[in-house]
Design a protein around this motif. Structure first.
Motif, short mmCIF file in Angstrom:
data_model
loop_
_atom_site.label_atom_id
_atom_site.label_comp_id
_atom_site.label_asym_id
_atom_site.label_seq_id
_atom_site.Cartn_x
_atom_site.Cartn_y
_atom_site.Cartn_z
N SER A 87 0.84 -1.20 0.00
CA SER A 87 0.00 0.00 0.00
C SER A 87 0.87 1.24 0.00
CB SER A 87 -0.89 0.03 1.25
OG SER A 87 -1.71 -1.10 1.27
N ILE A 88 0.45 2.22 -0.77
CA ILE A 88 1.20 3.47 -0.85
C ILE A 88 0.82 4.35 0.34
CG2 ILE A 88 1.50 5.59 -2.19
CD1 ILE A 88 1.12 3.82 -4.71
N LEU A 89 1.83 4.73 1.13
CA LEU A 89 1.59 5.58 2.31
C LEU A 89 1.71 7.06 1.96
CD1 LEU A 89 3.76 3.60 4.92
CD2 LEU A 89 1.29 3.44 4.55
N SER A 90 2.63 7.39 1.10
CA SER A 90 2.81 8.79 0.69
C SER A 90 3.53 8.83 -0.65
CB SER A 90 3.60 9.56 1.76
OG SER A 90 4.91 9.04 1.84
N GLY A 91 3.52 9.99 -1.24
CA GLY A 91 4.14 10.16 -2.56
C GLY A 91 3.18 10.80 -3.54
N MET A 92 1.89 10.94 -3.10
CA MET A 92 0.89 11.56 -3.98
C MET A 92 0.74 13.05 -3.68
SD MET A 92 -2.17 8.81 -4.02
CE MET A 92 -1.92 7.11 -4.48
N GLU A 93 1.40 13.54 -2.62
CA GLU A 93 1.12 14.88 -2.16
C GLU A 93 1.85 15.95 -2.97
OE1 GLU A 93 2.72 12.53 -0.73
OE2 GLU A 93 4.48 13.19 0.34
N CYS A 94 1.24 17.11 -3.02
CA CYS A 94 1.89 18.33 -3.52
C CYS A 94 1.37 19.42 -2.59
CB CYS A 94 1.53 18.60 -4.97
SG CYS A 94 2.35 20.06 -5.63
N THR A 95 2.22 19.86 -1.67
CA THR A 95 1.78 20.69 -0.55
C THR A 95 2.60 21.97 -0.47
OG1 THR A 95 1.27 18.66 0.66
CG2 THR A 95 1.45 20.67 1.97
N VAL A 96 1.90 23.09 -0.29
CA VAL A 96 2.61 24.33 0.01
C VAL A 96 3.01 24.25 1.48
CG1 VAL A 96 2.55 26.84 0.03
CG2 VAL A 96 1.14 25.58 -1.61
N GLU A 97 4.31 24.07 1.73
CA GLU A 97 4.76 23.91 3.12
C GLU A 97 4.84 25.25 3.85
OE1 GLU A 97 8.44 21.84 3.40
OE2 GLU A 97 7.49 19.89 3.13
N SER A 98 5.51 26.20 3.23
CA SER A 98 5.74 27.47 3.92
C SER A 98 6.08 28.57 2.92
CB SER A 98 6.90 27.33 4.91
OG SER A 98 8.09 27.05 4.21
N VAL A 99 6.00 29.79 3.40
CA VAL A 99 6.45 30.94 2.60
C VAL A 99 7.35 31.79 3.50
CG1 VAL A 99 4.39 30.98 1.17
CG2 VAL A 99 4.47 32.39 3.23
N GLU A 100 8.19 32.57 2.85
CA GLU A 100 8.98 33.54 3.60
C GLU A 100 8.62 34.92 3.09
OE1 GLU A 100 13.12 32.52 3.80
OE2 GLU A 100 12.63 30.43 4.28
N ILE A 101 8.25 35.80 4.03
CA ILE A 101 7.84 37.16 3.69
C ILE A 101 9.08 38.04 3.69
CG2 ILE A 101 6.37 39.11 4.38
CD1 ILE A 101 4.60 37.03 5.82
N GLU A 102 9.19 38.87 2.64
CA GLU A 102 10.40 39.71 2.51
C GLU A 102 10.58 40.59 3.73
OE1 GLU A 102 10.85 42.05 -0.95
OE2 GLU A 102 11.01 40.33 -2.30
N ASP A 103 11.86 40.71 4.18
CA ASP A 103 12.15 41.49 5.39
C ASP A 103 11.80 42.96 5.22
OD1 ASP A 103 14.09 41.77 3.52
OD2 ASP A 103 15.74 41.90 4.93
N ARG A 104 11.99 43.49 3.99
CA ARG A 104 11.68 44.91 3.79
C ARG A 104 10.20 45.19 4.02
NH1 ARG A 104 14.16 45.51 -2.01
NH2 ARG A 104 13.70 43.31 -1.84
N GLU A 105 9.38 44.23 3.56
CA GLU A 105 7.95 44.42 3.78
C GLU A 105 7.62 44.31 5.26
OE1 GLU A 105 4.38 41.77 2.53
OE2 GLU A 105 4.44 43.55 1.29
N GLU A 106 8.30 43.38 5.94
CA GLU A 106 8.09 43.24 7.39
C GLU A 106 8.43 44.55 8.10
OE1 GLU A 106 7.22 40.32 9.57
OE2 GLU A 106 6.15 40.38 7.68
N ALA A 107 9.58 45.17 7.68
CA ALA A 107 10.03 46.40 8.33
C ALA A 107 9.05 47.54 8.10
CB ALA A 107 11.41 46.79 7.81
N GLY A 108 8.38 47.51 6.94
CA GLY A 108 7.45 48.57 6.60
C GLY A 108 6.12 48.48 7.33
N ARG A 109 5.89 47.42 8.07
CA ARG A 109 4.59 47.22 8.73
C ARG A 109 4.58 47.71 10.17
NH1 ARG A 109 0.55 43.53 6.44
NH2 ARG A 109 1.03 43.68 4.25
#
Lengths: 109, 225
Positions: A87-109
């Motif tokens: 039985s296949i346990l995994s290998g079918m997935e396509c998942t957005v794991e994470s993003v990184e927000i640009e530091d300049r935008e972080e500083a501007g908030r």
């Protein structure tokens, strides 16, 4: 994919990186996804993030001996007992794991 | 691109989330409509529409069919002529159906198909792209015909590792070809051990009573409660 990210962040944000984990049985082509992603990300207000793929293997569990291992070739037999009843346990997935927000935008908030 | 540190935000959502959400809505819509739904995937020329003509002969108005093709409503016309209501989706270029296309089609089609018990969605002829898109079906079926060759399963593992039913078609040609249906079946079981397999011929009717019984029993099990 950008809609999922926007939903998680609340609004489009300038990103430096998007990490996607992808299995060989996902049916998704990283090259095609990258090709489409770049111009749409700019247009949708996410900037030009690097799209990073973390490639996963096909993990299978043998019904005969219970062994769990990576199936390197689709349809290959169990390396322990030779069974193909797995039985296949995994290998079918396509998942957005994470993003990184640009530091300049972080500083501007 | 950033030159300094940035803030990492965990997302952990499937790329297909939006399609999967619409597919879930389709699934409850089919449940409310009393429908048992099958998504049939296969190559161009595998015999998908011929199978549907045979099913239309058997089920008549108990069967409703949504057809997916890039252009023309030729397949819908064939199914209607065989006795079942049919709705044609022309994708205009897309190589697969997605859940939103099926949802829009069913909204337009449901009055015509009122009273149907079974819905078969014939996907665009393709063994690659349709495999990733859940349409809200109860059963995902792949049709592979013998003239395509017996080596196809492991070439398209994303599809054959997901299916509930493998239909091996054009069995009437068995004695004229080198293709071995046992190889198709065993390689499919190596990816999907629980797959249900039917060897069929829409031309001679071989295996069709068994497949029709599977559909009838599937609906009975779905609505038994």
């Amino acid at each position: 994919m950008l809609a999922i990210i926007e939903r998680a962040l609340g609004a489009p944000r300038k990103l430096s990186r998007v990490t996607v984990s992808i299995g060989p049985l996902s049916g998704v082509s990283p090259d095609s996804l990258s090709f489409c992603f770049a111009p749409i990300a700019i247009e949708a207000g996410f900037g030009s993030p690097e799209l990073v793929f973390r490639r996963k293997g096909i993990m299978v569990e043998c019904a005969s001996c219970g062994g769990v291992e990576e199936m390197v070739e689709p349809g290959a037999q169990c390396s322990s007992c030779g069974s193909r009843d797995r039985s296949i346990l995994s290998g079918m997935e396509c998942t957005v794991e994470s993003v990184e927000i640009e530091d300049r935008e972080e500083a501007g908030r | 691109m950033s030159g300094g540190p940035s803030r990492r935000v965990s997302i952990e959502k499937p790329v297909m989330t939006r399609n999967d959400e619409v597919a879930a809505a389709n699934r409850s819509m089919f449940l409310d409509s009393g429908l048992f739904a099958i998504n049939v995937i296969g190559s161009p020329g595998a015999g998908k529409t011929s199978l549907l003509e045979a099913l239309a002969n058997r089920f008549a108005r108990d069967l409703a069919v949504i057809e997916g093709d890039v252009r023309t409503r030729r397949d819908a016309d064939r199914v209607e002529k065989a006795g079942s209501p049919a709705w044609q989706i022309e994708t205009g270029g897309a190589c697969h159906l997605d859940a939103a296309m099926v949802r829009r089609a069913w909204m337009d089609f449901r009055e015509t198909a009122r009273g149907s018990r079974y819905l078969v969605i014939e996907n665009v002829g393709n063994l690659i792209c349709p495999s990733s898109y859940d349409l809200g079906e109860d059963v995902k079926a792949a049709l592979v015909s013998l003239p395509e060759g017996d080596d196809k399963v492991l070439k398209y593992p994303a599809l054959f590792s997901r299916i509930d039913v493998l239909l091996i078609g054009k069995m009437d040609l068995l004695n004229h070809l080198d293709a071995d249906p046992d190889r198709l079946e065993s390689e499919c079981r190596s990816l999907r051990p629980g797959v249900t397999v039917f060897r069929i011929s829409s031309k001679t009717g071989l295996g069709l009573p068994e497949f029709c019984d599977f559909i009838i029993r599937g609906r009975e099990a779905k609505f038994r409660a």
